[in-house]
Design an enzyme around this catalytic site. Structure first.
Site, PDB file in Angstrom:
ATOM      1  CG  ASP A  24     -46.429  36.802 -55.828  1.00  8.31           C
ATOM      2  OD1 ASP A  24     -45.332  36.255 -56.060  1.00  8.31           O
ATOM      3  OD2 ASP A  24     -46.875  37.754 -56.498  1.00  8.31           O
ATOM      4  CG  ASP A  73     -41.521  34.477 -57.340  1.00  5.01           C
ATOM      5  OD1 ASP A  73     -42.109  33.887 -58.268  1.00  5.01           O
ATOM      6  OD2 ASP A  73     -41.331  35.703 -57.324  1.00  5.01           O
ATOM      7  CD  GLU A  74     -46.847  33.645 -59.315  1.00  4.90           C
ATOM      8  OE1 GLU A  74     -47.964  34.005 -58.879  1.00  4.90           O
ATOM      9  OE2 GLU A  74     -46.352  34.078 -60.368  1.00  4.90           O
TER      10      GLU A  74
END
Length: 356
Positions: free
Chosen positions: A13, A107-108
């Site tokens: 993350d 973003d993860e």
């Protein structure tokens, strides 16, 4: 914890991704309280730097409220194409270690490194190398969680943010979950947590005392999920081919809206954001979904399906307004959302439906 096969799952993350990108690209913002989003009276914070979070600034917070908490907050307009560019770099690094990469958002992602391309026996060593590569190639930091399944890996990645790395080993699972506060359980929202508190469930050990029958009675189909995860059971595989099912956007208003004309103005603003997201994700669906939450927190959703893929901005506005026109509002509105779903599959025969 009763998994038959011990897997090695990593959840990566990125730390305050949007805000961190802005600080990286503009050194003048480094170390300062930064919010990505609109700074006007009706603006909303899309992301906040850790410097801003120290003052209580959070994503989805009204910009006006954010400024009250942090008067020196600097607002920056979002640059989605730039975020996507860096996200692609990061995902490419993930794929150097395994093909089993399941992005959850820009973003993860989850990574299954049980059998990785590097032949490394240690998932921890892989996570450390990924973090190093991401920092070296993008200038950004990421947090990593490592465990035997997706549920535990995701919890672990949030445990020592920012720039953290936390491992929940098989022998730690039972004691770790028993001590975990119920609010930290992935999949337990604020409303569910409050309901659990009312019946004496505050930590994993409290949840574990409840039978499957009781949890199903209290929480419906989610009861089985809670029963399993508190025992460390999560058989979900990392799915690199997970298909996006919808694209949506919503806004909680500073002041409740009481008439449809003002609501239509807000709806058109939302549709513009939705249209940009559709362009960015290249998602095409045939169903428009409208979500409304009243001031008393009652929530309704309505949808309309057409025969073709919806790609035109004006058509989204028209269909959304048509749904709204057919609604009889029973109270003032605190939240409005709009989305597109229902991709057309190859060789699929579609019937026109109106879901009200």
């Amino acid at each position: 914890m009763t998994e038959d096969v011990i897997r090695k799952i990593i959840h990566i993350d990125m730390d305050a991704f949007f805000a961190s990108v802005e600080q990286k690209d503009n050194p003048e913002l480094k170390g300062k309280a930064v919010a990505v989003g609109g700074g006007g009276d009706r603006g909303v914070v899309a992301a906040a730097s850790y410097e801003a979070r120290k003052f209580g600034v959070r994503s989805a917070m009204a910009s006006k409220s954010a400024l009250k908490r942090c008067p020196h907050l600097i607002f920056v307009n979002p640059r989605h194409s730039r975020y996507k560019e860096i996200s692609d770099q990061i995902m490419a690094i993930f794929h150097e270690f395994t093909d089993l990469v399941e992005p959850l958002s820009i973003d993860e992602a989850f990574l299954d490194v049980s059998h990785n391309k590097m032949g490394l026996p240690s998932a921890t060593a892989i996570a450390e190398e990924i973090k190093r590569r991401v920092k070296e190639e993008t200038g950004l930091t990421a947090s990593a969680g490592i465990s035997v399944n997706k549920f535990l890996a995701k919890i672990a990645s949030d445990y020592q943010k920012p720039d953290g790395l936390f491992v929940i080993k098989p022998k730690m699972v039972e004691s770790f979950i028993e001590k975990l506060s119920i609010e930290k359980f992935f999949g337990v929202g604020k409303v569910t947590a409050e309901k659990m508190h009312q019946i004496g469930i505050f930590h994993g050990k409290d949840l574990k005392k409840r039978s499957l029958l009781e949890l199903t009675r209290l929480f419906g189909k989610n009861g089985a999920y809670y029963y399993n995860i508190v025992r460390g059971i999560d058989h979900r595989e990392v799915d690199p081919h997970r298909i996006r099912k919808s694209v949506s956007t919503e806004n909680t208003f500073l002041d409740d809206i009481r008439n449809k004309e003002e609501l239509k103005i807000r709806l058109e603003e939302l549709v513009l954001d939705l249209y940009r997201r559709l362009q960015r994700t290249k998602f095409k669906g045939r169903t428009i979904n409208l979500k409304i939450k009243y001031s008393n927190f009652e929530q309704i959703t309505r949808s309309r399906t057409v025969l073709h893929e919806i790609t035109d901005y004006k058509e989204i506005v028209e269909l959304s307004n048509n749904i709204l026109d057919q609604l009889e509002l029973t109270d003032s509105i605190r939240l409005l959302g709009v989305g597109v779903s229902n991709q057309i599959k190859p060789n699929e025969v579609v019937q026109l439906t109106f879901d009200f």
